[in-house]
Design an enzyme around this catalytic site. Structure first.
Site, mmCIF file in Angstrom:
data_model
loop_
_atom_site.group_PDB
_atom_site.id
_atom_site.type_symbol
_atom_site.label_atom_id
_atom_site.label_comp_id
_atom_site.label_asym_id
_atom_site.label_seq_id
_atom_site.Cartn_x
_atom_site.Cartn_y
_atom_site.Cartn_z
ATOM 1 C CB SER A 1 -0.824 -0.218 1.077
ATOM 2 O OG SER A 1 -1.903 -0.722 1.328
ATOM 3 C CE LYS B 1 -4.043 1.030 -1.790
ATOM 4 N NZ LYS B 1 -4.403 0.396 -0.190
ATOM 5 C CE1 TYR C 1 -3.575 -1.368 -5.617
ATOM 6 C CE2 TYR C 1 -3.933 -3.344 -5.832
ATOM 7 C CZ TYR C 1 -3.658 -2.225 -5.008
ATOM 8 O OH TYR C 1 -4.239 -2.458 -3.285
ATOM 9 C CE1 TYR D 1 -3.131 0.174 4.968
ATOM 10 C CE2 TYR D 1 -2.397 -1.034 6.809
ATOM 11 C CZ TYR D 1 -1.926 -1.034 5.856
ATOM 12 O OH TYR D 1 -1.321 -1.575 4.717
ATOM 13 C CB VAL E 1 -0.024 -5.974 3.814
ATOM 14 C CG1 VAL E 1 -1.235 -5.159 4.339
ATOM 15 C CG2 VAL E 1 -0.153 -6.708 2.521
HETATM 16 N N1 LIG Z 1 -2.686 -2.926 3.008
HETATM 17 C C1 LIG Z 1 -1.554 -3.175 1.967
HETATM 18 O O1 LIG Z 1 -0.849 -2.990 1.623
HETATM 19 C C2 LIG Z 1 -3.243 -3.544 0.543
HETATM 20 C C3 LIG Z 1 -2.114 -3.569 0.149
HETATM 21 C C4 LIG Z 1 -2.438 -5.412 -0.614
HETATM 22 N N2 LIG Z 1 -0.747 -5.225 -2.364
HETATM 23 C C5 LIG Z 1 -3.881 -5.106 -1.294
HETATM 24 O O2 LIG Z 1 -4.320 -4.728 -2.144
HETATM 25 O O3 LIG Z 1 -4.602 -5.721 -0.603
#
Ligand SMILES: NC(=O)CC[C@H](N)C(=O)O
Length: 309
Positions: free
Chosen positions: A65, A68, A193, A245, A263
């Site tokens: 994430s 992002k 993605y 988050y 994550v």
């Molecule tokens: N919170 C994350 O790091 C989510 C990224 C992960 N690639 C997903 O889409 O679930």
């Protein structure tokens, strides 16, 4: 001044490491389950080019994430804020990153923000390029420029592992497509993605990117403006309001810096005007943030008064 030496940082890492036993590595992306829950490392990059670290900073982390924020910066440059925010909102959700609930009840055709998966998928769709390859190459060169590391690439195993199992992200895409927020080929978007999330680097690179955000888009070492100050400002604001988050409020109170987690256990921090931080600690808390990484930031924030508030 922050930690004078690696020794001091090592002490903090030792203390924070005690919390790794309370966390768990992410396993919903099968390849991530191989991480060692005991790991914890940190690098701090200053605008003058100096850097201090503790732990095994050679270890590579996939951005997950954290990517992002970077895709958002690229898309803001590609399309401009007006275009982007017609398609994705600016409000925190209070829900887990992969939640669907507010999409259905609040904004079926406009995810609430670019840091949740639904919003990030819409953002990734906006990256300019003729095909997946060109879009990914553009994103990768932007990341290489930010980190000043031309060797950065993505981890094929992690990308494939997520591509093969990401039914939840596929369902978000189909929902968004039904409501007109996504219009291209979904398998292509998932391909892009999952590659974006699998871009891999060590925490030194992460800290190096953090310092560019901290210095309003300027690479302080070369003096080059890599992204407009306004783009860096928007990204940092999202990092504060949605970067951790549905733990972003608590993080803002306890630590008080723009930060983005993934994550894989990575955290990228940008202490405005001061330095960038890269952390790797794959044991996660129940919200999906690095449990020891947060503890480490809490210790550092208290000691060195990092909070912006
Ligand atoms: N919170 C994350 O790091 C989510 C990224 C992960 N690639 C997903 O889409 O679930």
């Amino acid at each position: 001044m922050l930690c004078q030496s690696n020794e001091e940082l090592n002490e903090y890492v030792k203390e924070a490491k005690r919390y790794t036993v309370k966390g768990k590595v992410a396993d919903y992306i099968p390849a991530l389950a191989k991480a060692n829950p005991n790991d914890l490392s940190i690098a701090i990059h200053y605008p003058d080019g100096s850097c201090i670290s503790a732990g095994d900073i050679e270890k590579k982390i996939t951005l997950q994430s954290i990517s992002k924020v970077i895709s958002l910066a690229l898309v803001l440059m590609d399309r401009g804020p007006e275009y982007v925010f017609e398609r994705v909102g600016m409000e925190p959700t209070g829900d887990p990153f992969n939640s669907m609930i507010k999409l259905e009840t609040l904004a079926p055709s406009k995810p609430l923000n670019p840091m949740i998966n639904a919003g990030a998928l819409v953002v990734t769709q906006m990256i300019k390029g003729a095909d997946v390859e060109e879009k990914f190459e553009r994103l990768l060169s932007f990341i290489r420029e930010l980190a000043d590391d031309p060797k950065i690439t993505y981890n094929e195993e992690v990308a494939r592992s997520e591509f093969e199992t990401t039914y939840l992200n596929r369902s978000l895409c189909y929902f968004l497509k039904q409501h007109g927020a996504i219009n291209g080929e979904i398998e292509e978007l998932i391909d892009l993605y999952t590659k974006q999330c699998a871009v891999e680097m060590n925490c030194l690179d992460l800290a190096r990117i953090g310092v560019v955000f901290a210095m309003d888009g300027i690479d302080p070492m070369s003096g080059k403006q890599i992204m407009p100050a306004n783009v860096a400002r928007i990204c940092k604001t999202f990092m504060v309001t949605c970067g951790m988050y549905n733990a972003s409020g608590e993080f803002a109170i306890k630590i008080g810096i723009p930060a983005k987690s993934g994550v894989s256990g990575g955290i990228m921090g940008a202490v405005p005007g001061r330095f960038g931080i890269g952390i790797f600690g794959p044991a996660l808390d129940e919200k999906g943030n690095s449990i020891a990484g947060i503890k480490l930031l809490e210790l550092l924030s208290k000691k060195y008064k990092l909070s912006m508030f």
